[in-house]
Write a protein that holds these residues in place. Sequence first.
Motif, PDB file in Angstrom:
ATOM      1  N   UNK A 197       0.834  -1.201   0.000  1.00 38.94           N
ATOM      2  CA  UNK A 197       0.000   0.000   0.000  1.00 38.94           C
ATOM      3  C   UNK A 197       0.875   1.260   0.000  1.00 38.94           C
ATOM      4  N   UNK A 198       2.165   1.104   0.377  1.00 38.10           N
ATOM      5  CA  UNK A 198       3.074   2.250   0.389  1.00 38.10           C
ATOM      6  C   UNK A 198       3.982   2.262  -0.845  1.00 38.10           C
ATOM      7  N   UNK A 199       3.725   1.328  -1.792  1.00 39.53           N
ATOM      8  CA  UNK A 199       4.578   1.242  -2.977  1.00 39.53           C
ATOM      9  C   UNK A 199       4.004   2.088  -4.102  1.00 39.53           C
ATOM     10  N   UNK A 200       4.759   2.135  -5.185  1.00 36.32           N
ATOM     11  CA  UNK A 200       4.293   2.889  -6.356  1.00 36.32           C
ATOM     12  C   UNK A 200       3.767   1.925  -7.401  1.00 36.32           C
ATOM     13  N   UNK A 201       2.739   2.346  -8.090  1.00 36.06           N
ATOM     14  CA  UNK A 201       2.172   1.484  -9.125  1.00 36.06           C
ATOM     15  C   UNK A 201       2.993   1.609 -10.400  1.00 36.06           C
ATOM     16  N   UNK A 202       3.270   0.502 -11.048  1.00 40.41           N
ATOM     17  CA  UNK A 202       3.972   0.522 -12.336  1.00 40.41           C
ATOM     18  C   UNK A 202       3.300  -0.473 -13.263  1.00 40.41           C
ATOM     19  N   UNK A 203       3.520  -0.322 -14.520  1.00 39.08           N
ATOM     20  CA  UNK A 203       2.958  -1.270 -15.484  1.00 39.08           C
ATOM     21  C   UNK A 203       3.940  -2.412 -15.666  1.00 39.08           C
TER      22      UNK A 203
END
Lengths: 273, 295, 378
Positions: free
Chosen positions: B28-34
């Motif tokens: 939940x504290x990470x960054x979203x990436x494709x």
Amino acid sequence: MRRFSWFNATSLTLGFAFLYLPMILLIVYSFNASKLVTVWAGFSTQWYGELFRDEAFLDAAWVTLQVAVISSTIATVLGTMAAIVLVRSGRFVGRTLFSGMIYAPLVMPEVITGLSLLLLFIGIGLDRGVLTIVLAHTTFSMCYVSVVVSSRLVSFDQSLEEAALDLGCSPFDAFRLVTLPIIAPAVISGWLLAFTLSLDDLVIASFTAGPSATTLPIKIFSSVRLGVSPEINALSTIMIGIVAVGVITASLISKRASLRQQQDEQAAARATG
Amino acid sequence: MRRLLIAIPYLWLLALFLVPFLIVLKISLSDVVLAIPPYAPTLDLSEGWAGIKAFFAALDFENYWFLTSDDLYWKAYLSSLQIALISTAITLLVGYPIAYGMARAPQEWQATLLLLVILPFWTSFLIRVYSWMGILSTEGILNQVLLFIGIIDEPLTLLNTNTAVYIGIVYTYLPFMILPIYAALEKMDDSLLEAAEDLGCSRIGAFWLVTVPLSRSGIVAGCFLVFIPAIGEFVIPSLLGGSRTLMIGKVLWEEFFNNRDWPVASAVAIILLLILIIPIILFQRNQQKQREVEG
Amino acid sequence: MAQPMAQTVFAPWDDPDETPLIRFENVTKRFGDFTAIDDLSLDIYAREFFALLGPSGCGKTTMMRMLAGFETPTSGTIRLAGQDIAPVPPNKRAVNMMFQSYALFPHLSVWDNIAFGLRREGMDKDALNDRVEEMLRLTRLGKFAKRKPHQISGGQRQRVALARSLAKAPKLLLLDEPLGALDAKLREDTQFELMDIQEKTGTTFVIVTHDQEEAMTVASRVAVMDEGRLVQVATPDRIYETPETVYVADFIGDVNIIEGTAAPDGDQTHVIWAEGHDPIIGSTDRAFERGQQVFYAIRPEKVAISANRPEDAVNAVKGKILDIAYLGNLSTYHVELPTGHIIKAQTANTRRIARRAYTWEDEVWLSWTGTAGILLES
């Protein structure tokens, strides 16, 4: 001698009608000849036939059964151990965390349990399939088992175990020969509860099942999402029937056992009086 | 021996309950990436202390900010709370008379009535929700009956509305409300009501002054048992609710499976838990008080 | 009740050459801050029927559980036949226990309950059968061998528990309130049955009870306990007739206690108890100093009641009847003295139809001999 008052009879009738009418309608319409589930077109068992020819359903049923048997059995062993720890082990390091982890899954929304387990399985690179569903189901149902078993253990007369030790049993033998046979009914109901929870679970299974393994609830969910289908009605009827027979049989057996016990006790009391 | 007994269930729960939960927190504290997996960890433990420091330096609660910035999320939380609250109230209104009727039924009927309440409890949840789809649909039984009686002239739209969601929750959680209330009422001594009437209470007065307070613990337990799972409910809103029915369990599911936004889904889960903690603690207190009273 | 034939009396505790079966040496047991047993030493001899008597919470059950092995002493040692038993787990001790709740295994028949301990020993089948049958005969349970515990009465359950704990022929049998769950009538019969079985098997019995009558009936010696200490250990008749403290005198049976100051006079001791009244004359082995505080204890049945002052009475006081308790075999009169003291006097109702001699408000005389009472320090 109590009687039903007018008010109580009415509220019970309406209440049970509300609880049972939807299921009864489901059963009735499973024998409907028409594909349109809302129009009655005569009696037919064709949907049952189609259900049993549907390979996908049969496969899903088989997977579900496997998962339920394996997970509820492991959950019963682990849950019974956890119950003994909770009731008997006194203080140990991390006891609060332990009891927290036993009770938390009971109130944890299924979506969160499912999501977190899926993220774990992905994190450790475990391929999703029967194994992952079994692990997931075991984890949440062991908590239910331990609640059921520990409530029985709390009322267990500990002097029975002491008597066994006093008569020469090792602690393990005392558990095997005395405690286990006496708490067996609670352990069995724990197993049945775990089994039903596993059979019934849609959300956690959806998260943890992979393309290789689909359970019955997942299959049902994906087909009813599109609307009512008579095949699902037939399947539901079979499932309701199995549960009803099981629950009624179990309650009759336990009722007879308690009646028998009561009679025996009265007879024993009379014998001395 | 004792150590092994504690260690086995303990390790199992640590590995399959606590660790997964911490993973959710971390993601939940990470960054979203494709990518696969579709997130970039901001906490890298393999770099040791430096990794942890970097994590705290970069800690931005970005996903949580995102939840506040988009109407959808807080509306979904509020609407979940509202739906859970209203349906709990309805379940209480429906369940109390049934529990009361059971508790005051003739002795020889009690076991049968109890069995009738427990039976649906063992029946598949999914099937019980599904059973209402056929009833509530536009051509469903309910509309047919209402049209036949002449109460309505044209079929009501019931399925895929919030009303259907209320019905679904009340229906499936009703046994959870009935059982604790019945357990509380069943213990009550008949002579208490006779005493109240003897002391000048009317029947209705005795009900409000004696019966209701004595079943309070059952009412509270029943309400929590309905309210807590109802907030995170997924099956009922997705089968009976419409596209405008906002419930957080459904949002989480869609965020995860449809949008593949794992960090946001995780943040949604964490906030949902924070919301649930208060009623759960209150529920635990109620149960504990109950145990103390019963000694 | 003193036995004249001293050479045949069972009294190993008076024999300095006898070694005790059980020896508590300065045993202390604490549960957290609570001291259950406080620096207690006690010897119990083989073949004794020993009673631990005291109110609930006095530590008697803790003593028993330490003997059985369910508790270990915080300090001090317990020896069984000379051996320190602290490191021996309960399942390895030659001690068996009969539980207060009986703790019969509900899933096993009477027969299997009795055989349970023997099976753990690995006894061969024929010997086991013989032993169980013997136990069934001893406790007259033959008819019920196949029944489950819930199918027999309370008294029968009690006998099963006894048979089960005796089956292994332990050196020591512990009985935790063995008759507590039985009704009064059955309890009396069972007391004699217990004594009979104890005699037949020659096992050492240690019984825990809060019922003083039960302890007095069955035991060869009684230990009166209070707050984790032994107050007095003696035979039942000595406990009753020569209690060492007011606590023991009061705990066992009914007693009148009169407080006063001592005034030794030759081999007698006078108790000055009220101004303007003659001192009570008593005899005692103990030396009291003049003016020392003293308690005079006298049992109601040793106080005689009469309309006039008996001429030869050593002690006599006048009072008014306040209350009469008719108990069938006995009547107890509560007599109030002018000083405000209330003295109980008991008479046996030996005639079936007797004119009741005294009634409420009657003025009566109470009298007793010089050796009827006992002088206690506190």
